[in-house]
Design a protein around this motif. Sequence first.
Motif, PDB file in Angstrom:
ATOM      1  N   PRO A  45       2.124 -17.228 -20.072  1.00  0.00           N
ATOM      2  CA  PRO A  45       1.201 -16.142 -19.746  1.00  0.00           C
ATOM      3  C   PRO A  45       1.602 -14.846 -20.436  1.00  0.00           C
ATOM      4  O   PRO A  45       2.696 -14.732 -20.995  1.00  0.00           O
ATOM      5  N   GLN A  46       0.690 -13.879 -20.379  1.00  0.00           N
ATOM      6  CA  GLN A  46       0.928 -12.589 -21.018  1.00  0.00           C
ATOM      7  C   GLN A  46       2.059 -11.841 -20.320  1.00  0.00           C
ATOM      8  O   GLN A  46       2.890 -11.205 -20.949  1.00  0.00           O
ATOM      9  N   ASP A  47       2.068 -11.949 -19.008  1.00  0.00           N
ATOM     10  CA  ASP A  47       2.982 -11.148 -18.214  1.00  0.00           C
ATOM     11  C   ASP A  47       4.187 -11.995 -17.821  1.00  0.00           C
ATOM     12  O   ASP A  47       4.108 -12.856 -16.958  1.00  0.00           O
ATOM     13  N   ALA A  48       5.335 -11.700 -18.473  1.00  0.00           N
ATOM     14  CA  ALA A  48       6.519 -12.530 -18.256  1.00  0.00           C
ATOM     15  C   ALA A  48       6.964 -12.504 -16.799  1.00  0.00           C
ATOM     16  O   ALA A  48       7.409 -13.515 -16.264  1.00  0.00           O
ATOM     17  N   LEU A  49       6.805 -11.349 -16.161  1.00  0.00           N
ATOM     18  CA  LEU A  49       7.309 -11.254 -14.785  1.00  0.00           C
ATOM     19  C   LEU A  49       6.558 -12.187 -13.840  1.00  0.00           C
ATOM     20  O   LEU A  49       7.132 -12.716 -12.894  1.00  0.00           O
ATOM     21  N   SER A  50       5.252 -12.389 -14.139  1.00  0.00           N
ATOM     22  CA  SER A  50       4.472 -13.241 -13.236  1.00  0.00           C
ATOM     23  C   SER A  50       4.897 -14.707 -13.351  1.00  0.00           C
ATOM     24  O   SER A  50       4.611 -15.518 -12.481  1.00  0.00           O
ATOM     25  N   ALA A  51       5.561 -15.053 -14.453  1.00  0.00           N
ATOM     26  CA  ALA A  51       5.938 -16.453 -14.663  1.00  0.00           C
ATOM     27  C   ALA A  51       7.335 -16.768 -14.127  1.00  0.00           C
ATOM     28  O   ALA A  51       7.728 -17.922 -14.078  1.00  0.00           O
ATOM     29  N   LEU A  52       8.065 -15.725 -13.742  1.00  0.00           N
ATOM     30  CA  LEU A  52       9.437 -15.944 -13.281  1.00  0.00           C
ATOM     31  C   LEU A  52       9.589 -15.414 -11.858  1.00  0.00           C
ATOM     32  O   LEU A  52       9.021 -14.382 -11.518  1.00  0.00           O
ATOM     33  N   SER A  53      10.364 -16.095 -11.076  1.00  0.00           N
ATOM     34  CA  SER A  53      10.645 -15.588  -9.730  1.00  0.00           C
ATOM     35  C   SER A  53      11.663 -14.449  -9.835  1.00  0.00           C
ATOM     36  O   SER A  53      12.660 -14.574 -10.552  1.00  0.00           O
ATOM     37  N   PRO A  54      11.436 -13.342  -9.116  1.00  0.00           N
ATOM     38  CA  PRO A  54      12.380 -12.230  -9.219  1.00  0.00           C
ATOM     39  C   PRO A  54      13.692 -12.496  -8.471  1.00  0.00           C
ATOM     40  O   PRO A  54      14.693 -11.824  -8.701  1.00  0.00           O
ATOM     41  N   VAL A  55      13.685 -13.486  -7.568  1.00  0.00           N
ATOM     42  CA  VAL A  55      14.826 -13.619  -6.651  1.00  0.00           C
ATOM     43  C   VAL A  55      15.848 -14.684  -7.070  1.00  0.00           C
ATOM     44  O   VAL A  55      16.908 -14.785  -6.472  1.00  0.00           O
ATOM     45  N   HIS A  56      15.532 -15.462  -8.102  1.00  0.00           N
ATOM     46  CA  HIS A  56      16.480 -16.510  -8.503  1.00  0.00           C
ATOM     47  C   HIS A  56      16.971 -16.272  -9.921  1.00  0.00           C
ATOM     48  O   HIS A  56      16.196 -15.817 -10.781  1.00  0.00           O
ATOM     49  N   PRO A  57      18.243 -16.595 -10.208  1.00  0.00           N
ATOM     50  CA  PRO A  57      18.721 -16.488 -11.595  1.00  0.00           C
ATOM     51  C   PRO A  57      17.860 -17.351 -12.519  1.00  0.00           C
ATOM     52  O   PRO A  57      17.369 -18.414 -12.124  1.00  0.00           O
ATOM     53  N   VAL A  58      17.708 -16.861 -13.748  1.00  0.00           N
ATOM     54  CA  VAL A  58      16.816 -17.546 -14.695  1.00  0.00           C
ATOM     55  C   VAL A  58      17.266 -18.995 -14.938  1.00  0.00           C
ATOM     56  O   VAL A  58      16.441 -19.920 -14.978  1.00  0.00           O
ATOM     57  N   GLY A  59      18.568 -19.188 -15.079  1.00  0.00           N
ATOM     58  CA  GLY A  59      19.087 -20.542 -15.314  1.00  0.00           C
ATOM     59  C   GLY A  59      18.728 -21.485 -14.172  1.00  0.00           C
ATOM     60  O   GLY A  59      18.384 -22.657 -14.396  1.00  0.00           O
ATOM     61  N   ASP A  60      18.781 -20.973 -12.930  1.00  0.00           N
ATOM     62  CA  ASP A  60      18.445 -21.817 -11.771  1.00  0.00           C
ATOM     63  C   ASP A  60      16.964 -22.214 -11.804  1.00  0.00           C
ATOM     64  O   ASP A  60      16.598 -23.324 -11.414  1.00  0.00           O
TER      65      ASP A  60
END
Length: 313
Positions: free
Chosen positions: A87-102
């Motif tokens: 998606p255009q908005d990276a934040l919407s595709a990632l959970s803010p509360v978990h480390p990216v690797g997890d």
Amino acid sequence: MSRSDTLLSVRGLRVGFAGVEVVRGVSFDVHAGEVLALVGESGAGKSLTARALLGMAPREATVSGDVLLGGSPVTPADWGRRIALVPQDALSALSPVHPVGDQLALALRSVRGMSRKDARRRAAAALEEVGIPAARSRAHPHEFSGGMRQRAVLAMALVNEPELVVADEPTTALDPETQDKVLGLLRERCAARGASLVLVTHALDVVREHADRMAVMYAGSLVEYGPVDRVLARPLAPYTVGLLASLPAVDGVPRTRLPVLPGRPPTPGELPHGCVFFPRCGRATDHCRTARPEPRSLDGREVACHHAAPESV
Ligand SMILES: Nc1ncnc2c1ncn2[C@@H]1O[C@H](COP(=O)(O)OP(=O)(O)OP(=O)(O)O)[C@@H](O)[C@H]1O
Ligand code: SF4
Ligand SMILES: [Mg+2]
């Protein structure tokens, strides 16, 4: 007609809201391993088309037509595994509360049933493939720069090795240099895995640099669709001619100070009769006001215009 290497086949795709169609019978193929760019002015229906490819149109939308991936309809079970969205908005595709690797490891575990240890190792490798050091895999999205976040989104889309990636203006929030790097990386990672890419973009230099074929949308339908080098060298539909001339050149400086595409696209539900582009078209004739042009093959591409002819350009 589909080729033998057709990965995705879209036929007569329609998307509407409350009886008003905003995607009006779109048909195209995506070949195995290719990059297809989807371009057009704001409101043309690019994002809805992109989302409908994944079966992710908004809940309130009415969708019809066929979207076949490898010959079968796309289902939610295919998300991430056979077809993935950037998606255009990276934040919407990632959970803010978990480390990216997890988050990557979880995607691997849920789709592939990997062990926790294997998933962690593969997630770190997936981040390294997009230029994020494995040591940063414990970081949360807010600890990354915009460019790194978008790289992490690419890693997320690619981690389960989908056959098709659909990217909807994946880099518009980034500065031009980072945009180019992230797009280059997206294309390279897709090529490395033999995945196809549908890339929604406004930028002509992105099309020229990264796409094999392009599809031009206007007011919910395709007006021209074919190989990038052919279409850019000799656009045949008047809308494509105007659109290409109105986009900024590679250096960001407008090509012309004249408004090459006067007027605005029609409001959905209030389309003119005949060719929907005729109020803005310098080549319109009386025939265009009454008869809607159907796509036809011309000079190695599909064009929907009564008067398009190679010698007319
Ligand atoms: N949820 C919705 N409800 C009603 N209309 C919608 C909805 N989503 C999109 N539309 C309308 O559908 C049309 C196509 O929207 P879409 O987002 O696909 O355009 P786009 O080509 O992606 O434009 P942009 O370049 O601005 O992203 C627009 O007229 C838009 O207002
Ligand atoms: S069909 Fe007529 S109005 Fe439509 S783009 Fe072609 S020339 Fe212009
Ligand atoms: Mg859009």
